[in-house]
Design an enzyme around this catalytic site. Sequence first.
Site, mmCIF file in Angstrom:
data_model
loop_
_atom_site.group_PDB
_atom_site.id
_atom_site.type_symbol
_atom_site.label_atom_id
_atom_site.label_comp_id
_atom_site.label_asym_id
_atom_site.label_seq_id
_atom_site.Cartn_x
_atom_site.Cartn_y
_atom_site.Cartn_z
ATOM 1 N N TYR A 1 15.040 32.814 1.378
ATOM 2 C CA TYR A 1 13.965 33.642 1.914
ATOM 3 C C TYR A 1 14.164 33.861 3.406
ATOM 4 O O TYR A 1 14.731 33.022 4.095
ATOM 5 C CB TYR A 1 12.617 32.940 1.737
ATOM 6 C CG TYR A 1 12.191 32.773 0.309
ATOM 7 C CD1 TYR A 1 11.965 33.883 -0.495
ATOM 8 C CD2 TYR A 1 11.999 31.512 -0.224
ATOM 9 C CE1 TYR A 1 11.558 33.731 -1.811
ATOM 10 C CE2 TYR A 1 11.584 31.347 -1.535
ATOM 11 C CZ TYR A 1 11.366 32.457 -2.329
ATOM 12 O OH TYR A 1 10.964 32.303 -3.612
ATOM 13 N N LYS B 1 0.855 -1.194 0.000
ATOM 14 C CA LYS B 1 0.000 0.000 0.000
ATOM 15 C C LYS B 1 0.895 1.250 0.000
ATOM 16 O O LYS B 1 2.118 1.138 0.158
ATOM 17 C CB LYS B 1 -0.895 -0.024 1.238
ATOM 18 C CG LYS B 1 -0.118 0.110 2.545
ATOM 19 C CD LYS B 1 -0.989 -0.083 3.767
ATOM 20 C CE LYS B 1 -0.133 0.058 5.021
ATOM 21 N NZ LYS B 1 -0.857 -0.317 6.237
HETATM 22 C C1 LIG Z 1 -0.044 -1.324 6.870
HETATM 23 C C2 LIG Z 1 -0.579 -2.552 7.425
HETATM 24 C C3 LIG Z 1 0.276 -3.628 7.695
HETATM 25 C C4 LIG Z 1 1.782 -3.557 7.539
HETATM 26 O O1 LIG Z 1 2.349 -2.844 8.619
HETATM 27 P P1 LIG Z 1 3.925 -2.739 8.818
HETATM 28 O O2 LIG Z 1 4.080 -2.109 10.136
HETATM 29 O O3 LIG Z 1 4.436 -1.829 7.726
HETATM 30 O O4 LIG Z 1 4.486 -4.091 8.693
HETATM 31 C C5 LIG Z 1 -0.309 -4.807 8.129
HETATM 32 N N1 LIG Z 1 -1.649 -4.913 8.301
HETATM 33 C C6 LIG Z 1 -2.494 -3.893 8.056
HETATM 34 C C7 LIG Z 1 -3.951 -4.070 8.242
HETATM 35 C C8 LIG Z 1 -1.988 -2.678 7.616
HETATM 36 O O5 LIG Z 1 -2.824 -1.658 7.379
#
Ligand SMILES: *Cc1c(COP(=O)(O)O)cnc(C)c1O
Length: 385
Positions: free
Chosen positions: A274, A35
């Site tokens: 700036y 993601k």
């Molecule tokens: C983002 C996410 C993960 C992965 O988390 P990490 O800390 O990057 O390993 C796992 N499960 C869900 C539901 C997530 O949203």
Amino acid sequence: MFQGSTIEISSEALQANLAFIGKVLGKAQLCSVVKGNAYGHGINVFTPMAAQLGVTRFAVYSASEAWQLHGRLPAGCELFIMGDVDGSALEWAVEQGISFSVFDNARLEHAIAAGRRTGKKALAHLEVETGMHRTGFEMEFFGEVLQRCKTDADAIEVAGICTHLAGAENRSNAERVLGQKVRFREALAMAGKTGSGPGMRHAACSAVSLNEPDMLYDMARIGILQYGFWPNRETQERYSEQHGMVEDPLRRVIRWWSRVMSVSTLPAGGFVGYGATFNAEAGTRIATIPMGYAYGYARSLSNAGPVLIRGQLAPVRGIVNMNCITVDVTGIEGVEKGDEAVLIGAQGERSISVASFGDLSDQLNYELLTRLPHDIPRVVVEKHI
Ligand SMILES: *Cc1c(COP(=O)(O)O)cnc(C)c1O
């Protein structure tokens, strides 16, 4: 062609991380979380690279991310949508055999209807609310949900039962985490009793895999770790100590660099950029790099930075502009236009971690990575120099 900046992602680094993750997970399968544009690494570049290295399961947050990946992965790879999939996107996912989380009755009904209409079973990961209070079926209704899946087994398959733990990266949350574990076990027991599922049982992200190995079950959803970052420092210290690890087994997959666009001299007493945030006490050599907050270089790095030029640290002077930064190269011999400037990653003996990008708050790696603009070119390299 010079493009302002380039993000290189290293297959060798990923391979090293996957080897370590394999040890951590033991018998549990890896589900690679891509993601947030693969945590800024570029979903369209990172994911095929991971597939080539043998990863077969990928989790995205939304149907649109699954859409991007669909058709780009080798046969046999599976996609799982963890969050946002509704309306026609849900029907599409069912048709394509893409699994997704189901955490409320509206989605459950929709999934069953879509499964019936398409003649393909909806592949549902039933998410249980165990203490995160984000999404998930409340325990008191979970029995009915399982029963419903059993009754409508022609249209829906329980591909998994899952939850997400909150706060497993800090020992101070031990009590909350324990409560979540207990509730998840109850949910699995209910599935056993109903004879519905459980399919794949999964509850672990990176921090949980490292800190709570009894929560690994059949599969772990691993994000940050595969990119070569620890979830936070506490977890790194705890895991290294428990396993007598001296060296960091993780390798940063990302390396982000730009080039010096011009070099100039700031006289003693002069200001750069700036406002008046940097006043030179003595004559200062300033290198300008075409990299600003419009390209993902945070304004909070004003008068901080640093970047690496000729293997040495060059701190940002003045504020980060929209399109460029000015860095101090006074002590660095021979800096000239065209020199490589590393924003994240190694150059020579030194390296810039994402975390040193600012104060070391726990979520910083995640946020800075995912905010890297999508239009910076991502290039696969075998090995970072
Ligand atoms: C983002 C996410 C993960 C992965 O988390 P990490 O800390 O990057 O390993 C796992 N499960 C869900 C539901 C997530 O949203």
